[in-house]
Enzyme design. Structure first.
Site, PDB file in Angstrom:
ATOM      1  N   ASP A  36      39.962  35.152  38.179  1.00 29.37           N
ATOM      2  CA  ASP A  36      40.815  36.285  38.522  1.00 29.37           C
ATOM      3  C   ASP A  36      41.418  36.105  39.925  1.00 29.37           C
ATOM      4  OD1 ASP A  36      41.861  38.916  38.696  1.00 29.37           O
ATOM      5  OD2 ASP A  36      40.195  39.698  37.507  1.00 29.37           O
ATOM      6  N   THR A  77      45.998  41.651  35.781  1.00 28.52           N
ATOM      7  CA  THR A  77      44.809  41.138  35.083  1.00 28.52           C
ATOM      8  C   THR A  77      44.868  41.288  33.556  1.00 28.52           C
ATOM      9  OG1 THR A  77      43.489  41.614  37.018  1.00 28.52           O
ATOM     10  CG2 THR A  77      42.284  41.368  34.948  1.00 28.52           C
TER      11      THR A  77
END
Ligand code: ZN
Length: 544
Positions: A36, A77
């Site tokens: 991430d 995300t």
């Protein structure tokens, strides 16, 4: 006769050899790792400090795509994880943000939120999650279909969306970490009625609690010459600690910082994710039979840390040096338990991040902060005055203006007129770089530039009516820490490395796109592409 026999025999023999070779190269397990907020340059900037067995091993023995990009806006995300695994962009998979304004329900919806399911392993709403808003299949779904559901899929991520969306609609399980006062890996009734024993055992093992410890730099901080000074004006830090500088005593800080939540905002969140992933491989016997299994693995502490401390911080550098050891640990474990040559790994990111704009300003690079609340209020006032009607705009969010079509009909306002008027107004505002309308996005196909990225991120049904783009390095965020979401290269350039069974050794500087990953995995396995695929298989890395 004799010769014919020999010919047929040798043909059969070579065919058998070929068949053996391809089944040997088809992995028993695919591990897809999404880090991430990992920028491509985290590989190169911190290179000298990495061990030989993590990122360096993947690159040394695998195939490195050095010019790999997200090909849509917004780079968040939810859309990121989904695009990696579905081989397409929000245009088709429909995950247009982490949360977005749902004009049909007149409310915000969360990409993985699902009120129709129940939490498992907790009573908290954090368990009410499923992939139901994702419109297309993940490559893991295609593997399930291909193997008549005999190949397993397990999704793991510190964030629910990082676990759920990659694993797809047919996953055996997805698990995510519920912090706050619980510190447990949880799931939802979409997958199961009860946590399996191994997850309960893991949760009872106090593993999470063991990470309430002191975070010090892994190596001598004086050697971290690739990032800024430890104390600077561009970091958030933690409540209860005056400066954003080492050491961080998590036990001391946890009460002021959301208890188990603080583990997520430390590199120990990646340690915990690794512990849980290895436990899953063992307990679920992943990669132990001839049906290919999938482990979708998402590391998210790097994102929390980037948001808190920024791209140029010592804390982020340290988090990547530690993540490198986590990756090495995963590879080691797979070698021992699945066997070298029996598994394939890919590693990529869900988006990049911008240097803290306040820092960029301090070195004369343009950047800034955009107040979306003030902008929205001014826009709504302008439209009310211009058309003599309130409420024509339903919502402004994620760089999109949503129209109220019922109101427009009542007031006799044409969509095209409203689009043009609003677009012209927005373009005159400070900090706005570009504007594009629904009519323009549906009239034809853009092939290059920000227009193409906006179009790939534009879902006809779910997206808004006028889209706007802020100036480079201009964000709606605090003056400390980094964020992401744009179509600029700091957000789009992400690592992509393939490694293991079926993968050649090599590298390329040719452009590849995030949506190429899933069809490449399909090609490697010889299975169908995810049903919305818009990317192309990266054949150059396939060991054929
Ligand atoms: Zn992310």
């Amino acid at each position: 006769m004799k010769y014919t026999f020999i010919l047929v025999f040798s043909f059969l023999f070579s065919f058998q050899l070929f068949a053996q070779k391809s089944s040997e190269e088809k992995p028993n397990l695919v591990v897809g790792i999404v880090v991430d907020q990992m920028r491509y340059d985290y590989l190169t900037r911190f290179w000298e400090h990495y061990s030989n067995d993590g990122f360096k091993r993947l690159i040394r023995d695998g195939y490195n795509f050095k010019n790999n990009h997200f090909n849509y806006v917004p780079t968040y995300t939810g859309p990121g994880h989904t695009s990696v695994w579905t081989g397409t962009s929000p245009m088709n998979h429909g995950i247009i943000g982490n949360s977005w304004f749902n004009k049909f329900e007149n409310q915000f919806v969360y990409c993985a939120g699902d009120e129709s399911v129940n939490p498992v392993g907790t009573t908290d709403d954090a368990g009410k999650m499923s992939p139901h808003r994702m419109k297309t299949t993940s490559v893991a779904d295609e593997n399930r279909l291909f193997t008549q559901m005999k190949g397993k899929t397990i999704g793991i991520g510190l964030k629910d969306r990082g676990a759920i969306l990659p694993a797809g609609h047919t996953a055996n399980a997805a698990y995510w970490f519920h912090g706050r006062d619980e510190g447990k890996w949880i799931s939802s009734s979409f997958y199961m009625d009860e946590l399996p024993q191994w997850v309960k055992d893991f949760n009872d093992s106090n593993k999470a609690e063991s990470y309430f410890k002191v975070w010090n730099p892994l190596y001598d901080i004086k050697t971290y010459a690739e990032s800024g000074v430890d104390i600077n004006d561009f970091e958030g830090g933690f409540k209860g600690k005056a400066t954003a500088s080492f050491p961080y005593d998590l036990k001391e800080l946890k009460n002021d910082n959301g208890n188990y939540e603080i583990i997520k905002i430390s590199p120990f969140g990646s340690d915990l994710t690794t512990d849980f992933a290895l436990a899953a491989i063992e307990a679920e016997s992943l990669g132990q039979d001839e049906y290919t299994d999938f482990l979708t693995l998402s590391y998210s502490s790097t994102d929390y840390l980037g948001h808190n401390f920024g791209v140029n911080s010592k804390e982020v550098q340290d988090a990547y040096l530690r993540l490198d050891l986590n990756i090495a640990q995963v590879i080691d474990y797979l070698d021992e338990n699945v066997g070298e040559g029996n598994y394939t790994i890919f590693l990529t990111a869900d988006h990049g991040a911008v240097d803290v704009p306040a820092y960029l300003q301090s070195v004369n690079i343009p950047g800034g902060y955009f107040n979306d609340v003030v902008f929205t209020e001014k826009l709504e006032n302008f439209v009310s005055e211009e058309f003599g009607e309130d409420g024509l705009i339903m919502n402004v969010s994620n760089g999109q203006v949503f129209f109220d079509y019922d109101k427009m009909k009542e007031a006799g306002v044409e969509a095209e007129n409203l689009e043009k008027t609003i677009a012209a107004y927005i373009l005159k505002q400070e900090q706005i770089d570009k504007v594009i309308t629904r009519s323009e996005l549906t009239a034809g196909s853009y092939t290059t530039g920000i227009q193409a990225l906006l179009q790939n991120g534009f879902n006809q049904r779910r997206s808004g009516d006028v889209l706007f783009v802020l100036n480079p390095a201009t964000i709606t965020y605090s003056r400390t820490g980094s964020t992401h979401g744009s179509g600029l290269t700091y957000d789009t350039h992400a690592p992509l490395i393939f490694y293991g069974a079926g993968v050649k050794q090599g590298s390329t500087t040719q452009r590849s796109e995030i949506t190429d990953i899933a069809p490449t995995v399909s090609a490697l396995l010889g299975i169908a592409f995810p049903n919305g695929t818009s990317g192309k298989p990266l054949f150059m890395m396939l060991d054929e």
